[in-house]
Design a protein around this motif. Sequence first.
Motif, PDB file in Angstrom:
ATOM      1  N   ARG A 140       0.684  -1.298  -0.070  1.00 49.02           N
ATOM      2  CA  ARG A 140      -0.137   0.044  -0.286  1.00 49.02           C
ATOM      3  C   ARG A 140       0.801   1.261  -0.027  1.00 49.02           C
ATOM      4  N   ALA A 141       0.135   2.412  -0.303  1.00 50.20           N
ATOM      5  CA  ALA A 141       0.949   3.614  -0.368  1.00 50.20           C
ATOM      6  C   ALA A 141       0.137   4.697   0.402  1.00 50.20           C
ATOM      7  N   ALA A 142       0.932   5.386   1.374  1.00 44.67           N
ATOM      8  CA  ALA A 142       0.525   6.483   2.082  1.00 44.67           C
ATOM      9  C   ALA A 142       1.271   7.541   2.228  1.00 44.67           C
ATOM     10  N   VAL A 143       0.623   8.793   2.543  1.00 41.72           N
ATOM     11  CA  VAL A 143       1.639  10.229   3.045  1.00 41.72           C
ATOM     12  C   VAL A 143       1.143  10.465   4.396  1.00 41.72           C
ATOM     13  N   VAL A 144       2.083  10.692   5.287  1.00 34.38           N
ATOM     14  CA  VAL A 144       2.015  11.424   6.472  1.00 34.38           C
ATOM     15  C   VAL A 144       2.686  12.789   6.481  1.00 34.38           C
ATOM     16  N   ALA A 145       1.819  13.816   6.635  1.00 34.22           N
ATOM     17  CA  ALA A 145       2.513  15.251   6.602  1.00 34.22           C
ATOM     18  C   ALA A 145       2.413  16.064   7.711  1.00 34.22           C
ATOM     19  N   GLY A 146       3.506  16.592   8.343  1.00 34.25           N
ATOM     20  CA  GLY A 146       3.398  17.529   9.752  1.00 34.25           C
ATOM     21  C   GLY A 146       4.057  18.818   9.054  1.00 34.25           C
ATOM     22  N   SER A 147       4.467  19.042   7.757  1.00 35.57           N
ATOM     23  CA  SER A 147       5.024  20.301   7.659  1.00 35.57           C
ATOM     24  C   SER A 147       3.924  21.360   7.507  1.00 35.57           C
ATOM     25  N   CYS A 148       3.972  22.744   7.757  1.00 34.51           N
ATOM     26  CA  CYS A 148       3.059  23.729   7.679  1.00 34.51           C
ATOM     27  C   CYS A 148       3.604  24.630   6.763  1.00 34.51           C
ATOM     28  N   SER A 149       4.571  24.327   5.588  1.00 34.86           N
ATOM     29  CA  SER A 149       5.110  25.129   4.750  1.00 34.86           C
ATOM     30  C   SER A 149       3.901  25.541   3.872  1.00 34.86           C
ATOM     31  N   ARG A 150       4.031  26.298   3.062  1.00 37.11           N
ATOM     32  CA  ARG A 150       3.375  26.742   1.893  1.00 37.11           C
ATOM     33  C   ARG A 150       3.230  25.607   0.758  1.00 37.11           C
ATOM     34  N   ALA A 151       4.412  24.942   0.759  1.00 35.46           N
ATOM     35  CA  ALA A 151       4.601  23.921  -0.461  1.00 35.46           C
ATOM     36  C   ALA A 151       3.877  22.840   0.114  1.00 35.46           C
ATOM     37  N   THR A 203      -8.102  12.029   1.826  1.00 40.21           N
ATOM     38  CA  THR A 203      -7.211  12.560   2.545  1.00 40.21           C
ATOM     39  C   THR A 203      -7.839  12.976   3.864  1.00 40.21           C
ATOM     40  N   LEU A 204      -7.185  13.011   5.024  1.00 40.18           N
ATOM     41  CA  LEU A 204      -7.587  13.129   6.341  1.00 40.18           C
ATOM     42  C   LEU A 204      -6.719  14.228   7.066  1.00 40.18           C
ATOM     43  N   THR A 205      -7.344  15.505   7.361  1.00 40.45           N
ATOM     44  CA  THR A 205      -6.726  16.519   7.975  1.00 40.45           C
ATOM     45  C   THR A 205      -7.246  16.514   9.558  1.00 40.45           C
ATOM     46  N   LEU A 206      -5.742  16.055  10.300  1.00 43.48           N
ATOM     47  CA  LEU A 206      -6.214  16.307  11.756  1.00 43.48           C
ATOM     48  C   LEU A 206      -6.054  17.459  12.272  1.00 43.48           C
ATOM     49  N   LEU A 266      -3.271   6.704   0.591  1.00 40.90           N
ATOM     50  CA  LEU A 266      -4.023   7.690   1.583  1.00 40.90           C
ATOM     51  C   LEU A 266      -2.787   8.706   1.932  1.00 40.90           C
ATOM     52  N   VAL A 267      -3.591   9.962   2.537  1.00 37.66           N
ATOM     53  CA  VAL A 267      -2.970  11.238   2.779  1.00 37.66           C
ATOM     54  C   VAL A 267      -3.641  11.386   4.165  1.00 37.66           C
ATOM     55  N   ILE A 268      -2.754  11.454   5.011  1.00 40.10           N
ATOM     56  CA  ILE A 268      -3.145  12.003   6.834  1.00 40.10           C
ATOM     57  C   ILE A 268      -2.129  13.063   7.044  1.00 40.10           C
ATOM     58  N   LEU A 297       3.522  17.388  19.886  1.00 40.19           N
ATOM     59  CA  LEU A 297       2.403  16.786  19.686  1.00 40.19           C
ATOM     60  C   LEU A 297       1.991  16.078  18.589  1.00 40.19           C
ATOM     61  N   VAL A 298       2.300  16.979  17.548  1.00 40.18           N
ATOM     62  CA  VAL A 298       2.307  16.379  16.131  1.00 40.18           C
ATOM     63  C   VAL A 298       3.057  15.488  15.806  1.00 40.18           C
ATOM     64  N   GLU A 299       4.358  15.484  16.174  1.00 39.72           N
ATOM     65  CA  GLU A 299       5.397  14.356  15.718  1.00 39.72           C
ATOM     66  C   GLU A 299       5.014  13.024  16.395  1.00 39.72           C
ATOM     67  N   ARG A 300       4.251  13.056  17.654  1.00 38.21           N
ATOM     68  CA  ARG A 300       4.056  11.854  18.382  1.00 38.21           C
ATOM     69  C   ARG A 300       3.040  11.369  17.712  1.00 38.21           C
ATOM     70  N   THR A 301       2.087  12.255  17.304  1.00 36.67           N
ATOM     71  CA  THR A 301       0.796  11.587  16.476  1.00 36.67           C
ATOM     72  C   THR A 301       1.202  10.972  15.189  1.00 36.67           C
ATOM     73  N   LEU A 302       1.896  11.536  14.261  1.00 40.01           N
ATOM     74  CA  LEU A 302       2.253  11.329  13.177  1.00 40.01           C
ATOM     75  C   LEU A 302       3.167   9.864  13.253  1.00 40.01           C
ATOM     76  N   ALA A 303       4.106   9.639  13.967  1.00 42.24           N
ATOM     77  CA  ALA A 303       4.687   8.626  14.295  1.00 42.24           C
ATOM     78  C   ALA A 303       4.043   7.578  14.501  1.00 42.24           C
ATOM     79  N   GLU A 304       3.031   7.642  15.457  1.00 34.61           N
ATOM     80  CA  GLU A 304       2.179   6.547  15.945  1.00 34.61           C
ATOM     81  C   GLU A 304       1.223   5.977  14.481  1.00 34.61           C
ATOM     82  N   VAL A 305       0.894   7.101  13.776  1.00 39.54           N
ATOM     83  CA  VAL A 305       0.141   6.707  12.560  1.00 39.54           C
ATOM     84  C   VAL A 305       0.862   5.965  11.615  1.00 39.54           C
TER      85      VAL A 305
END
Length: 425
Positions: free
Chosen positions: A255-266, A280-283, A311-313, A337-345
């Motif tokens: 399977r393929a997935a994305v986890v994103a924590g960056s808040c950059s414009r890009a 796509t899920l935005t937490l 999937l994109v989370i 908070l964001v790092e721990r969440t996305l590491a678990e995801v």
Amino acid sequence: MPILGCVADDFTGATDLASTLVKEGARTVQLLGVPRPEDPVPEADVIVVALKSRTAPVHEAVAESVAALDWLLAAGCRQAFFKVCSTFDSTDAGNIGPVADALLARLGAGFAPVCPAFPANGRTVYLGHLFVGTALLNESGMENHPLTPMRDANLVRVLGRQTQGGVGLVPFATVAQGAGAIRSAFHAIEDQGRRYAIVDALTEAHLRAIGAACDAVALMVGGSGLAIGLPETWRAAGLLAAHGDAARLPPAAGRAAVVAGSCSRATLGQIGFARDRVPTLTLDPLARPDPAALAGEAIAWIDAQAPDRPLVIAASATPDRVEALQRRLGREAAGQLVERTLAEVADALVARGVRRLVVAGGETAGAVVSRLGVRRLAIGPEIDPGVPWTYAPDIAGGLHLALKSGNFGGRDFFLKAFAMLEEGR
């Protein structure tokens, strides 16, 4: 025996540097975290040690960086490279200056060139000022970075506030004259008692000339662009042999997935582009500042999706939402908070069969690979400038990883990344 030993201050920057060197024909291996004394030395021309030190307390960043350099020197590396972000992410309290000072001291050297330019991604340095595209660094959106807001584009001033040594400038007019003129400028600045020189660069040709001028320096400090000219210089000196396809990876599966924590414009633009094309899920960490609850929400959503679609989370947010979360929790706690969440995801995604994973954001990437237990990466083909596919052989069944700096990649990056692996299957 390796030629170059690199210490990178985050994981995405390390893969960026490794990708640059692979494209230039140097066999490159990336190690994650300070290697253990008993770890074997990879068969490679370049070894890149990726640390999660960019926003660590200064004393921790210095200690880890020196420990990594000690291992690289013991492995036989001839030169050292301190990889920093192409937007020079570092507050006045650290960490680029103190780490560079410590690495120079460990090497017994008195001077290092500094250049974060990467023209392929719009990063250029002119008269010591860093531009992102056509905007000065402090007007590019980086002034709103949640951890390292960059509010001064003059790198001579920025680095000068961080280091115990003086900082000079090798201006564009000198760089344009080629490697000999650049080398002479290095000697003149060192003779003035200055420890560093910010080096202008507007084009790849400038970077290649700078690389040639760095043939005898003990330490280089900069973005991956600074390494572009190094393999050519090594070949001319008879240090680098010709290799075959240095970017070949095992076939992709799973399977393929994305986890994103960056808040950059890009990254925000990439999430928006993907939202209309894949699930796509935005937490919302501000509405639910609990990593276990946020991860549980994401895992329940993952389990409800069809298994044959990427999937994109994302836990990325606009600057006003980030600022509100930091006011509520504090800057460090908000990031954790964001790092721990996305590491678990990410851990849950891999447990559910994901074997092609894109991670957006340097701090997020560090948290994810640490949670997954990744220790070594083979470097593969480039997706967009500065972002390659990599392969982690120490994950059961193998794992293809793309560790993307928040600021890198086009709007279609996530879908482009997966399409590239589909083509190779």
